[in-house]
Motif scaffolding. Structure first.
Motif, short mmCIF file in Angstrom:
data_model
loop_
_atom_site.label_atom_id
_atom_site.label_comp_id
_atom_site.label_asym_id
_atom_site.label_seq_id
_atom_site.Cartn_x
_atom_site.Cartn_y
_atom_site.Cartn_z
N GLY A 1 6.21 10.10 30.58
CA GLY A 1 7.16 9.36 29.91
C GLY A 1 8.38 9.94 29.27
N ASN A 2 8.56 11.14 29.32
CA ASN A 2 9.65 11.87 28.69
C ASN A 2 10.93 11.57 29.30
OD1 ASN A 2 7.99 13.36 26.94
ND2 ASN A 2 7.17 14.69 28.80
N VAL A 3 12.27 11.62 28.65
CA VAL A 3 13.25 11.17 29.48
C VAL A 3 14.53 12.07 29.26
CG1 VAL A 3 15.20 9.49 29.37
CG2 VAL A 3 12.85 8.61 29.32
N TRP A 4 15.21 12.66 30.30
CA TRP A 4 16.15 13.73 29.94
C TRP A 4 17.40 12.88 30.25
CZ3 TRP A 4 20.04 15.49 33.64
CH2 TRP A 4 20.53 16.57 33.24
N ILE A 5 18.28 13.56 28.93
CA ILE A 5 19.54 12.53 28.86
C ILE A 5 20.72 13.30 29.29
CG2 ILE A 5 18.53 10.82 27.16
CD1 ILE A 5 19.87 12.72 25.24
N GLY A 6 20.63 14.62 29.33
CA GLY A 6 21.87 15.49 29.65
C GLY A 6 22.70 15.47 28.57
N LYS A 7 24.16 15.29 28.53
CA LYS A 7 25.09 15.54 27.62
C LYS A 7 24.97 14.25 26.62
CE LYS A 7 28.01 19.00 29.51
NZ LYS A 7 29.36 18.98 30.40
N SER A 8 24.52 13.10 27.20
CA SER A 8 24.63 12.02 26.39
C SER A 8 23.90 11.80 25.05
CB SER A 8 24.50 10.66 27.42
OG SER A 8 25.43 10.57 28.25
N ARG A 9 24.15 12.77 24.19
CA ARG A 9 23.36 13.04 23.00
C ARG A 9 23.03 11.63 22.13
NH1 ARG A 9 20.48 17.71 22.94
NH2 ARG A 9 19.91 17.25 20.87
N GLU A 10 24.02 10.72 22.23
CA GLU A 10 23.89 9.22 21.51
C GLU A 10 22.57 8.73 21.92
OE1 GLU A 10 26.34 10.02 23.50
OE2 GLU A 10 27.07 8.19 24.62
N LEU A 11 22.38 8.91 23.40
CA LEU A 11 20.98 8.29 23.60
C LEU A 11 19.69 8.64 23.00
CD1 LEU A 11 21.49 8.25 27.56
CD2 LEU A 11 22.08 6.37 25.93
N MET A 12 19.78 10.02 22.52
CA MET A 12 18.84 10.78 21.97
C MET A 12 18.79 9.88 20.39
SD MET A 12 16.45 13.47 21.73
CE MET A 12 17.09 14.87 22.60
N THR A 13 19.87 9.66 19.93
CA THR A 13 19.93 9.36 18.43
C THR A 13 19.66 7.84 18.52
OG1 THR A 13 22.02 10.63 18.13
CG2 THR A 13 21.75 8.67 16.73
N MET A 14 19.95 7.06 19.42
CA MET A 14 19.65 5.64 19.59
C MET A 14 18.06 5.48 19.72
SD MET A 14 22.42 4.49 22.50
CE MET A 14 21.33 3.03 23.20
N ALA A 15 17.34 6.55 20.50
CA ALA A 15 16.04 6.47 20.53
C ALA A 15 15.17 6.74 19.35
CB ALA A 15 15.40 7.52 21.61
N HIS A 16 15.85 7.52 18.68
CA HIS A 16 15.10 8.12 17.32
C HIS A 16 15.17 7.01 16.26
CE1 HIS A 16 15.75 12.69 17.79
NE2 HIS A 16 15.04 12.28 18.59
N ALA A 17 16.42 6.35 16.33
CA ALA A 17 16.79 5.10 15.24
C ALA A 17 16.03 4.03 15.68
CB ALA A 17 18.17 4.93 15.18
N ALA A 18 15.75 3.58 16.82
CA ALA A 18 15.08 2.24 17.41
C ALA A 18 13.67 2.10 17.24
CB ALA A 18 15.67 2.06 18.68
N LEU B 1 8.93 17.45 31.76
CA LEU B 1 10.50 17.92 31.43
C LEU B 1 10.65 18.71 30.09
CD1 LEU B 1 12.15 14.50 32.31
CD2 LEU B 1 12.31 16.94 33.73
N LEU B 2 9.66 18.54 29.01
CA LEU B 2 9.32 18.91 27.77
C LEU B 2 9.28 20.63 27.84
CD1 LEU B 2 8.00 16.56 25.44
CD2 LEU B 2 10.31 17.37 25.36
N ALA B 3 8.26 20.63 29.05
CA ALA B 3 7.74 22.28 29.26
C ALA B 3 9.09 22.93 29.91
CB ALA B 3 6.55 22.23 30.10
N ASP B 4 9.92 22.21 30.47
CA ASP B 4 10.96 22.94 31.33
C ASP B 4 11.98 23.52 30.34
OD1 ASP B 4 13.19 23.74 32.68
OD2 ASP B 4 13.31 22.15 33.91
N PRO B 5 12.33 24.85 30.16
CA PRO B 5 13.37 25.12 29.11
C PRO B 5 14.53 24.80 29.37
CG PRO B 5 12.75 27.12 30.41
CD PRO B 5 11.56 25.88 30.66
N LYS B 6 15.06 24.38 30.79
CA LYS B 6 16.42 24.06 31.04
C LYS B 6 16.39 22.60 30.61
CE LYS B 6 18.01 27.12 34.49
NZ LYS B 6 18.27 27.40 36.11
N HIS B 7 15.53 21.83 30.69
CA HIS B 7 15.53 20.22 30.38
C HIS B 7 15.11 19.86 28.99
CE1 HIS B 7 15.67 19.63 34.92
NE2 HIS B 7 16.36 18.70 34.71
#
Lengths: 247, 267
Positions: free
Chosen positions: B168-185, B200-206
């Motif tokens: 259930g981890n989600v990689w967003i690339g450069k669209s950081r506002e998606l991270m902000t939205m998830a944190h706020a919602a 994905l969390l264990a992968d240093p690139k993602h």
């Protein structure tokens, strides 16, 4: 050399960007975007950020980063437009009528109500030069031309249209005719402008694009323009859209 | 966690505030079609910082009571026709704003603070029509009036992302506002272009651009989940489908017909 209307506007705007360290360009602004890329190629601009381009966008912190950069003074020039622009430099991106009961509704304010205040050299660009677009007073002030008593390092620098270039006089809070595009008369500008503007005794003609500018535009710069603005580059220079184009 | 569109939509109640990204940052359009089929009502759509086809579809289908955004646009395909029609008819309440105010408000939401200052806006008619935005004196320095906007904590953040994993981890690339939205919602619902079998969390690139699963309430694998919008770096916008939408949605009848066609009606 012969040139198109678009090429004249691009070269005119490029001239206004000379000496700016970092120029940012919003979405759907191919002529300002091409102007920034041209001036960059000529060495007069340090860096260009074009939103939604692959190559001209060093942004990794999402939607906030452009505005954070502007607030810190990291952006020297930006472009705004308006469904209406008035003689005080006020811009209206919301609509016509008595808000919220509007007769005409446009897309919205986007970043204008912050960037207009903070970016030192905001160039207003509106191709349509009519009494419909250049009005005495806007119906809705999305962002004002000038402000008193607030933190405002930025604001309008000039206004470029299909007919002419105006400079914005910050001290007076109004526009002053800077040059008429080749073939345009002063009467034509007066007839089509809804606001009062100052004018010099002798009105200059906007310089023709130089051959070296046109060579750049039709070559390397045109290819760069095709990345964020493929349909524009195709229409103006016959440059086809890069196959891997994504946004 | 990894579920189906019907179950994702079932987590959105009538009247919810739903934060969505701009056209180019991954609007969950397939999920939006499912929302319309589910007959959601009275939504408060929040563009972070703008919306486009997504808001237009929801407005046209009668799902929306309030639009809070810095813009609603189909970008190069023109104005958002159902949005424009609804404004003219007075069918929706408007909370017009400007991009950095909306983004900052969601950042305040993620920080758990009540408001955040934002430059600009003073002297704009936007401010006159937003009684919830206030002008205060900078408490750190005299003679510096500044606007403060209330924090936004959306009921739901909804978006489409390039990659998820089985945890259930989600990689967003450069669209950081998606991270902000998830944190706020309060609840984050995501469709993903692809599902990875790796963590994905264990992968240093993602990892650095991955939203941890504990912020996320549903992940649905929907290939081409933004269609007809593209996904930056992954898929092109379907220009002919967008042109067709922009044309059909110009009239009430045309939009009704659009709703009756596949894949709107069923997929």
């Amino acid at each position: 050399m012969e040139y198109s209307r678009e090429e004249l506007l691009i070269c005119t705007i490029a001239h206004m960007l000379d000496g700016v360290d970092h120029v940012a360009v919003g979405v759907a602004s191919p002529i300002p975007g091409a102007a920034a890329m041209l001036q960059h190629a000529l060495g007069g601009v340090g860096r260009v950020t074009v939103l939604n381009s692959r190559h001209a966008q060093a942004i990794t912190d999402g939607a906030t980063e452009l505005f954070d950069m502007a607030a810190q003074g990291r952006i020297g020039a930006f472009f705004l437009s308006g469904g209406q622009i008035d003689g005080q430099g006020n811009i209206n991106l919301i609509g016509i009528g008595d808000y919220p009961d509007l007769d005409v509704r446009w897309s919205g304010s986007f970043g204008s109500a912050m960037l207009y205040y903070l970016v030192p050299r905001v160039i207003l660009f509106r191709e349509e030069h009519t009494r419909r677009t250049l009005v005495e007073a806007v119906d809705f002030i999305t962002a004002p031309g000038t402000s008193d008593g607030i933190h405002r390092p930025g604001g309008p620098y000039g206004l470029v249209t299909n007919l002419c270039v105006f400079d914005f006089d910050k001290a007076v809070g109004g526009f002053r005719l800077a040059s008429l595009h080749p073939g345009v008369t002063l009467e034509e500008v007066h007839d089509n402008t809804g606001f009062v503007f100052a004018q010099p005794e002798v009105v200059r003609t906007t310089p023709h694009p130089r051959p070296c500018d046109l060579e750049q535009l039709r070559g390397a710069v045109g290819l760069r323009v095709a990345d964020p603005y493929p349909s524009f580059a195709g229409r103006v220079w016959g440059i086809s859209q890069p196959k891997e184009f994504c946004f | 966690m990894i579920t189906e569109l019907v179950d994702l939509v079932a987590q959105i109640p009538h009247g919810a505030s739903v934060a969505v990204p701009a056209n180019r940052s991954g609007p969950a359009i397939a999920a939006t079609r499912a929302m319309i089929r589910a007959g959601l009502r009275d939504l408060h759509v929040i563009g972070v910082p703008t919306s486009g086809l997504q808001a237009d579809l929801l407005i046209g289908a009668g799902c929306v009571a309030v639009v809070e955004s810095a813009g609603v646009t189909l970008d190069e395909f023109g104005q958002a026709p159902r949005f424009v029609a609804a404004v003219k008819a007075g069918d929706i309440a408007l909370k017009d704003s400007t991009c950095p105010a909306l983004i900052s408000a969601v950042q305040a939401g993620e920080k758990g603070i009540p408001f955040i200052p934002i430059r600009g806006l003073i002297g704009s008619d936007l401010l006159r029509h937003r009684p919830d935005y206030r002008v205060v004196d900078n408490p750190m320095e005299a003679g510096d009036p500044i606007v403060v906007v209330p924090a936004i904590r959306p009921d739901v953040a909804l978006f489409h992302a390039p990659l998820g994993d089985r945890n259930g981890n989600v990689w967003i690339g450069k669209s950081r506002e998606l991270m902000t939205m998830a944190h706020a919602a309060r609840k984050t619902l995501v469709t993903v272009e692809a599902l990875s079998e790796d963590d994905l969390l264990a992968d240093p690139k993602h990892g650095p651009a991955t939203i941890p699963a504990h912020y996320i309430d549903a992940v649905v694998h929907v290939e081409n989940g933004c269609w007809p919008i593209g996904l930056s770096g992954h898929r092109l916008t379907d220009a002919s489908a967008m042109t067709r939408y922009a044309h059909m949605a110009k009239t009430d009848a045309g939009f009704e017909e659009y709703l009756s066609l596949a894949p709107m009606a069923a997929e």
